[in-house]
Scaffold this motif. Sequence first.
Motif, PDB file in Angstrom:
ATOM      1  N   ILE A   1       3.361 -14.176  18.749  1.00 43.09           N
ATOM      2  CA  ILE A   1       3.099 -14.722  19.990  1.00 43.09           C
ATOM      3  C   ILE A   1       4.578 -15.523  20.385  1.00 43.09           C
ATOM      4  CG2 ILE A   1       2.111 -16.816  21.191  1.00 43.09           C
ATOM      5  CD1 ILE A   1       0.329 -14.266  21.256  1.00 43.09           C
ATOM      6  N   ARG A   2       4.990 -16.155  19.459  1.00 42.75           N
ATOM      7  CA  ARG A   2       6.069 -16.734  19.859  1.00 42.75           C
ATOM      8  C   ARG A   2       7.577 -15.991  19.939  1.00 42.75           C
ATOM      9  NH1 ARG A   2       6.825 -22.233  15.915  1.00 42.75           N
ATOM     10  NH2 ARG A   2       5.556 -23.609  17.384  1.00 42.75           N
ATOM     11  N   SER A   3       7.630 -14.723  19.289  1.00 38.35           N
ATOM     12  CA  SER A   3       8.665 -14.081  19.569  1.00 38.35           C
ATOM     13  C   SER A   3       8.696 -13.205  20.590  1.00 38.35           C
ATOM     14  CB  SER A   3       8.677 -13.023  18.280  1.00 38.35           C
ATOM     15  OG  SER A   3       7.640 -12.145  18.432  1.00 38.35           O
ATOM     16  N   SER A   4       7.474 -13.015  21.568  1.00 37.44           N
ATOM     17  CA  SER A   4       7.770 -12.626  22.808  1.00 37.44           C
ATOM     18  C   SER A   4       8.148 -13.474  23.835  1.00 37.44           C
ATOM     19  CB  SER A   4       6.171 -11.919  23.064  1.00 37.44           C
ATOM     20  OG  SER A   4       5.490 -13.117  23.105  1.00 37.44           O
ATOM     21  N   ASP A   5       8.269 -12.736  24.940  1.00 40.58           N
ATOM     22  CA  ASP A   5       8.613 -13.270  26.134  1.00 40.58           C
ATOM     23  C   ASP A   5       7.223 -14.079  26.740  1.00 40.58           C
ATOM     24  OD1 ASP A   5       9.074 -14.352  28.911  1.00 40.58           O
ATOM     25  OD2 ASP A   5      11.088 -12.967  28.753  1.00 40.58           O
ATOM     26  N   TRP A   6       7.197 -15.424  26.490  1.00 37.86           N
ATOM     27  CA  TRP A   6       5.932 -15.749  26.606  1.00 37.86           C
ATOM     28  C   TRP A   6       5.848 -15.766  28.352  1.00 37.86           C
ATOM     29  CZ3 TRP A   6       5.973 -20.245  29.565  1.00 37.86           C
ATOM     30  CH2 TRP A   6       7.117 -21.063  29.995  1.00 37.86           C
ATOM     31  N   ARG A   7       6.408 -15.998  28.999  1.00 35.23           N
ATOM     32  CA  ARG A   7       6.249 -16.207  30.538  1.00 35.23           C
ATOM     33  C   ARG A   7       5.833 -14.492  30.810  1.00 35.23           C
ATOM     34  NH1 ARG A   7      10.965 -19.448  30.851  1.00 35.23           N
ATOM     35  NH2 ARG A   7      10.353 -21.444  31.953  1.00 35.23           N
ATOM     36  N   GLU A   8       6.367 -13.486  30.165  1.00 39.66           N
ATOM     37  CA  GLU A   8       5.962 -12.187  30.506  1.00 39.66           C
ATOM     38  C   GLU A   8       4.545 -11.975  29.921  1.00 39.66           C
ATOM     39  OE1 GLU A   8       7.641  -9.809  32.207  1.00 39.66           O
ATOM     40  OE2 GLU A   8       9.255 -10.896  32.469  1.00 39.66           O
ATOM     41  N   LEU A   9       4.316 -12.549  28.625  1.00 42.09           N
ATOM     42  CA  LEU A   9       2.933 -12.277  28.305  1.00 42.09           C
ATOM     43  C   LEU A   9       1.814 -13.186  29.307  1.00 42.09           C
ATOM     44  CD1 LEU A   9       0.885 -11.648  26.102  1.00 42.09           C
ATOM     45  CD2 LEU A   9       1.554 -13.669  25.123  1.00 42.09           C
ATOM     46  N   ARG A  10       2.217 -14.165  29.607  1.00 43.74           N
ATOM     47  CA  ARG A  10       0.917 -14.929  30.448  1.00 43.74           C
ATOM     48  C   ARG A  10       0.978 -14.393  31.922  1.00 43.74           C
ATOM     49  NH1 ARG A  10       3.519 -20.446  32.318  1.00 43.74           N
ATOM     50  NH2 ARG A  10       4.676 -19.107  33.393  1.00 43.74           N
ATOM     51  N   ASP A  11       2.125 -14.077  32.379  1.00 48.98           N
ATOM     52  CA  ASP A  11       2.091 -13.424  33.763  1.00 48.98           C
ATOM     53  C   ASP A  11       1.327 -12.144  33.653  1.00 48.98           C
ATOM     54  OD1 ASP A  11       3.596 -15.547  34.598  1.00 48.98           O
ATOM     55  OD2 ASP A  11       5.531 -14.602  34.855  1.00 48.98           O
ATOM     56  N   ALA A  12       1.680 -11.541  32.851  1.00 51.77           N
ATOM     57  CA  ALA A  12       0.747 -10.022  32.509  1.00 51.77           C
ATOM     58  C   ALA A  12      -0.568 -10.362  32.494  1.00 51.77           C
ATOM     59  CB  ALA A  12       1.243  -9.126  31.343  1.00 51.77           C
ATOM     60  N   VAL A  13      -1.068 -11.098  31.564  1.00 49.92           N
ATOM     61  CA  VAL A  13      -2.610 -11.633  31.514  1.00 49.92           C
ATOM     62  C   VAL A  13      -2.967 -11.990  32.830  1.00 49.92           C
ATOM     63  CG1 VAL A  13      -4.232 -12.962  30.623  1.00 49.92           C
ATOM     64  CG2 VAL A  13      -2.587 -11.712  29.003  1.00 49.92           C
ATOM     65  N   ASN A  14      -2.473 -12.919  33.350  1.00 51.47           N
ATOM     66  CA  ASN A  14      -2.732 -13.479  34.711  1.00 51.47           C
ATOM     67  C   ASN A  14      -2.827 -12.584  35.927  1.00 51.47           C
ATOM     68  OD1 ASN A  14      -3.146 -16.024  33.218  1.00 51.47           O
ATOM     69  ND2 ASN A  14      -1.343 -17.087  34.116  1.00 51.47           N
ATOM     70  N   SER A  15      -2.083 -11.594  35.741  1.00 49.37           N
ATOM     71  CA  SER A  15      -2.095 -10.571  36.921  1.00 49.37           C
ATOM     72  C   SER A  15      -2.938  -9.278  36.841  1.00 49.37           C
ATOM     73  CB  SER A  15      -0.648 -10.048  36.999  1.00 49.37           C
ATOM     74  OG  SER A  15      -0.131  -9.248  36.004  1.00 49.37           O
ATOM     75  N   GLY A  16      -3.746  -9.318  35.334  1.00 49.56           N
ATOM     76  CA  GLY A  16      -4.610  -8.439  35.247  1.00 49.56           C
ATOM     77  C   GLY A  16      -4.236  -7.178  34.547  1.00 49.56           C
ATOM     78  N   LYS A  17      -2.637  -7.297  34.166  1.00 47.56           N
ATOM     79  CA  LYS A  17      -2.257  -5.954  33.890  1.00 47.56           C
ATOM     80  C   LYS A  17      -2.580  -5.743  32.297  1.00 47.56           C
ATOM     81  CE  LYS A  17       1.783  -6.148  36.939  1.00 47.56           C
ATOM     82  NZ  LYS A  17       3.189  -6.394  37.199  1.00 47.56           N
TER      83      LYS A  17
END
Length: 528
Positions: free
Chosen positions: A215-231
Amino acid sequence: MAYRLHTLFLALPCALLCACAPEPSAARGVDRPNVVLICLDTVRADHLGIYGYEQAETTPWIDSLARRGTLFLDCSASACWTKPSVPSFLTGTYPLQHGVYRGSARKEGSAFSDVLGEDALTLAEVFQAAGYRTGAFVRNAQLRRGMGFEQGFESYVDKAGDAREIRWRARDWIDSLDGEEPFFLYLHYLDAHWPYPVPDEYATRFAAAEAVADIRSSDWRELRDAVNSGKRKLSDDEHAAVVGLYDGALRYMDDQLALFDRYLEREGLAENTILCIVADHGEEFGEHGKLGHGHGLYEGLLSVPWILYVPGHEPRRVETPVSLIDLFPTLLGSAGIQAPASEGIDRLADPLLQRPIFAEHLDPGRYHRSWRRGRSKMITIVRPERPADRSEASLSDLDVGLRFEARVTPGEGGRLYAQRLRPAHHQESRPPELKGAIESVDSEGIVLLGRVVRITQRTELYGDEDQVQAGLAALRPGLLVKARGPLEGEVLIADKLKLYAEGSELESEVRGVLSRDAAGRFFVGGIG
């Protein structure tokens, strides 16, 4: 358009009061108590042990404080994120009264950010008028100096560090006082805010180290945005890692608060110090398909802890639903200070008084409001009317200062033409972004959407594993990429460069804050 949950009740909240108020009176008594108000940013009530959480031992010290004080079992924030919620409990008024809805996490020179007006009357101003020394140590860019929250504080530190550093700063400030006057101290912790940046020993306390590392090694904004956009959807392991990180952050803050309490005891201050613990809003972990907060008025985002310890008062559990706007008169009343008029109710004086619970949220183009009485709740979402004919819509109506995303096509002279323009899903501050196919490559960078993108030694490559492993050698015309970074003239200096897998489909886009020049031309992230 309105969406309803459960049933609509008929009773309305108390009449909205004028923000102006009479001068506060001096505190009663000779030995006036000190007051410490602690806000745990992004903490939902149901992750504290005292509120029934059993998955992890997150808050042993807070739980013990609650057993000695007044525990409000059903407390709601007035908003789902920091910028509108904090001024509500600092002034005892709703966002529609204090007017603080929008904010940018930028530092000085923010494109947009509401400011708490000078006519607002804050807790710090009332305590100061009553003869208190006032200090605040906060960590949240939305509360930075200049946003109006420093009103009434003789000392206001807005980049105070993590829970440990805030504890030390608070100790030093108290030690600097002469002890002749009582103090009001506000501490605002950010450790439980995504991406939960706590020491490793706490990050892995309730989660597997391998999962946390992913989780920490990923781009956390990208992860959150991908989840929140339904992707994408979090896997079970990812969900457990996020929740474990969050719980570890709670334990980190709790341990630091326990050490601060020991300090008060050693200094002989504990017997005459009121401790008040709240949160400004909650957090979601996939409920309603979302991570984080600031996107609605569901209970996971509004249900927050409120614990008030007043030395000498009998412990009490209050089941009546209360609002954080009640904190203003309640905290003043606990110190023996007559509270100015506000929307709040003194919950020590009237713990059983029932009234509907109201909350608000403002999105670009949408206004949310919720009303709750007991277990019945209504949420409405109001959208402004839009012209039936798109030709009637005026460019002058666009919200300059908001972050937008534009689907673009290239034109003559390197100019880009927007085919679609809409507010970005998330409005937190980020540098401009370009997304599309690489047009050419040289020794210093690439050309993307007609713009030079400079690649430096500090540019972080991420995205498709095969492309990232190849490094800069993967950069070639036609490769789909997304570049993010500040503009220096016409050149974008890439802080991050995302590399997409072969065969990916991608629309060319520009993302950034919308601006307009003197000639009336619009720019997204400074790119026209």
